[in-house]
Design a protein around this motif. Structure first.
Motif, mmCIF file in Angstrom:
data_model
loop_
_atom_site.group_PDB
_atom_site.id
_atom_site.type_symbol
_atom_site.label_atom_id
_atom_site.label_comp_id
_atom_site.label_asym_id
_atom_site.label_seq_id
_atom_site.Cartn_x
_atom_site.Cartn_y
_atom_site.Cartn_z
ATOM 1 N N SER A 59 0.836 -1.210 0.000
ATOM 2 C CA SER A 59 0.000 0.000 0.000
ATOM 3 C C SER A 59 0.862 1.249 0.000
ATOM 4 C CB SER A 59 -0.921 0.009 1.226
ATOM 5 O OG SER A 59 -1.849 -1.040 1.161
ATOM 6 N N ASP A 60 1.950 1.220 0.804
ATOM 7 C CA ASP A 60 2.879 2.358 0.831
ATOM 8 C C ASP A 60 3.540 2.554 -0.525
ATOM 9 O OD1 ASP A 60 2.424 3.115 3.442
ATOM 10 O OD2 ASP A 60 4.048 1.908 4.270
ATOM 11 N N ILE A 61 3.965 1.461 -1.149
ATOM 12 C CA ILE A 61 4.634 1.558 -2.451
ATOM 13 C C ILE A 61 3.665 2.077 -3.515
ATOM 14 C CG2 ILE A 61 5.836 0.271 -4.265
ATOM 15 C CD1 ILE A 61 6.835 -1.628 -2.035
ATOM 16 N N ILE A 69 6.449 11.080 0.178
ATOM 17 C CA ILE A 69 7.203 9.921 -0.314
ATOM 18 C C ILE A 69 8.254 9.503 0.714
ATOM 19 C CG2 ILE A 69 8.916 9.188 -2.046
ATOM 20 C CD1 ILE A 69 7.305 10.830 -4.106
ATOM 21 N N GLN A 70 8.960 10.496 1.285
ATOM 22 C CA GLN A 70 9.982 10.187 2.276
ATOM 23 C C GLN A 70 9.384 9.526 3.515
ATOM 24 O OE1 GLN A 70 13.247 10.451 1.697
ATOM 25 N NE2 GLN A 70 13.501 9.426 3.674
ATOM 26 N N LYS A 71 8.214 10.019 3.952
ATOM 27 C CA LYS A 71 7.545 9.427 5.112
ATOM 28 C C LYS A 71 7.110 7.988 4.812
ATOM 29 C CE LYS A 71 6.479 11.030 8.576
ATOM 30 N NZ LYS A 71 7.179 10.969 9.869
ATOM 31 N N ASP A 72 6.629 7.745 3.582
ATOM 32 C CA ASP A 72 6.235 6.384 3.190
ATOM 33 C C ASP A 72 7.437 5.440 3.197
ATOM 34 O OD1 ASP A 72 3.517 6.825 2.884
ATOM 35 O OD2 ASP A 72 3.690 7.429 0.788
ATOM 36 N N VAL A 94 4.390 -1.862 -13.665
ATOM 37 C CA VAL A 94 3.997 -3.259 -13.912
ATOM 38 C C VAL A 94 3.033 -3.738 -12.827
ATOM 39 C CG1 VAL A 94 4.860 -5.627 -14.158
ATOM 40 C CG2 VAL A 94 6.237 -3.698 -14.986
ATOM 41 N N PHE A 95 3.277 -3.312 -11.581
ATOM 42 C CA PHE A 95 2.472 -3.770 -10.444
ATOM 43 C C PHE A 95 1.388 -2.759 -10.051
ATOM 44 C CE2 PHE A 95 6.914 -5.168 -9.989
ATOM 45 C CZ PHE A 95 6.730 -6.533 -10.155
ATOM 46 N N TYR A 96 1.652 -1.471 -10.309
ATOM 47 C CA TYR A 96 0.706 -0.429 -9.905
ATOM 48 C C TYR A 96 0.429 0.504 -11.089
ATOM 49 C CZ TYR A 96 2.844 -2.069 -5.580
ATOM 50 O OH TYR A 96 3.351 -2.862 -4.578
#
Length: 370
Positions: free
Chosen positions: A41-43, A73-76, A145-147
């Motif tokens: 979810s973060d990615i 993005i940094q927090k994720d 590819v994944f998202y």
């Protein structure tokens, strides 16, 4: 804590994961899948934000939106490290983080090689592109590819950001987008602005109301009548009578030296418990800890600072007045006298220290300033 992992409120789930991370939690076999889902979810959020940065552009105030998205993005990424530490050896994850944070090609290469050794094949393909030293375009291509995500135009991406979940876009990012809508007077967003006038978050509510007023004053007056009378009264003071808004306070904080390296989201929490204090020319204010529980930042005007009855210094716009200890032989050890009409921003000491204890970056900035 684990029993709350499937709670319907995403903010609660996010806090549960943070609490588990602080407890040094290690996932067992039955819990691994749930942690991996949180990492993915973060990615997915990182991948979305990377595209949004390219689509928004950087002209004018949009550069502030981009800064806020990069902070998200940094927090994720930091959250991903914490989740990985629940699945794998904590020291190994710490070693990866230290090498990535070093910023050197050798350190990053070593960190990626470490991840390649102990990550599962599924996580490798998703985590490594986020942390590796590659261009943003390449990161997007590898994660696409994944998202997969449809490319949005510069206006549509703004609409998506203000309507995303608060766990995906924080309040400061949303407020910046609403402010940009107000600056550009984008009539297409009128319904979104009306909806956000009813947002319980006062920062979002204020900026949305300001945006609607800029686009169509009569629409603002019409829909503000539907609000709670106390909310309407506050919005009228901000918009019609130029009372300093929460958003205005954050922009002001960002310009002063003590808070220059602090992200907007942290400053927005500081703005929540700050208040305006007007002083007429010649008025005084005692700063001693026995009678004063606030810090002050000069928003406008000039003051003279007195210690033990002697004038020590002059303070002007943007300067920070911290804690002062009173001496037993003096009634007022430290005080200020306004040389002109002055507008101060007061910050409660206890709440400020609490914020410092929660945010390392804010604490670092204050200590460097001191």
């Amino acid at each position: 804590l684990w029993g709350k992992m499937d709670y319907p409120n995403k903010v609660i789930v996010s806090q549960v994961l943070l609490s588990l991370g602080e407890c040094g939690f290690k996932a067992n076999i039955s819990q691994v899948t749930r942690i991996k889902y949180a990492i993915e979810s973060d990615i997915a959020d990182i991948r979305w934000n990377l595209s949004a940065i390219q689509e928004i552009g950087s002209e004018g105030f949009r550069s502030e939106i981009v800064r806020s998205l990069r902070w998200e993005i940094q927090k994720d990424i930091e959250h991903i490290y914490m989740l990985l530490a629940m699945l794998y050896d904590t020291r190994s994850i710490q070693l990866v983080k230290e090498n990535i944070d070093s910023g050197t090609s050798e350190g990053i290469t070593y960190a990626v090689e470490l991840l390649d050794v102990f990550l599962s094949e599924q996580l490798k393909q998703r985590v490594i592109p986020v942390l590796d030293e590659i261009s943003e375009n390449e990161k997007i291509n590898r994660l696409d590819v994944f998202y997969p995500r449809v490319r949005l135009d510069s206006k549509l991406v703004l609409k998506f950001i203000i309507n995303r979940d608060f766990t995906q876009s924080n309040r400061w990012t949303k407020a910046c987008v609403l402010y940009e809508i107000a600056n550009q007077k984008l009539d297409d967003f009128k319904l979104d602005l009306i909806a956000h006038m009813f947002n319980p978050d006062r920062l979002i509510c204020e900026v949305a109301a300001y945006g609607l007023y800029q686009i169509n004053e009569s629409e603002y007056r019409k829909h503000s009548m539907r609000l709670n009378p106390s909310v309407k009264r506050h919005l009228d003071e901000v918009i019609l009578r130029d009372k300093l808004s929460l958003f205005g306070k954050v922009l002001f904080f960002k310009r002063i030296q003590v808070f220059q390296e602090v992200p907007g989201i942290t400053l927005s929490y500081l703005a929540d418990f700050s208040h305006q204090v007007p002083l007429k020319e010649g008025e005084s204010l005692t700063l001693d800890d026995r009678v004063n529980e606030n810090f002050y930042i000069i928003h406008s005007g000039t003051v003279d600072f007195y210690e033990k009855g002697a004038r020590i210094a002059t303070f002007t716009k943007g300067q920070f007045l911290g804690e002062h200890v009173s001496l037993p032989q003096f009634l007022n050890t430290c005080f200020i006298i306004a040389k002109t009409d002055v507008e101060l921003i007061s910050i409660n000491k206890d709440l400020f220290y609490e914020q410092l204890s929660d945010d390392v970056r804010l604490a670092d900035s204050v200590l460097e300033y001191l």
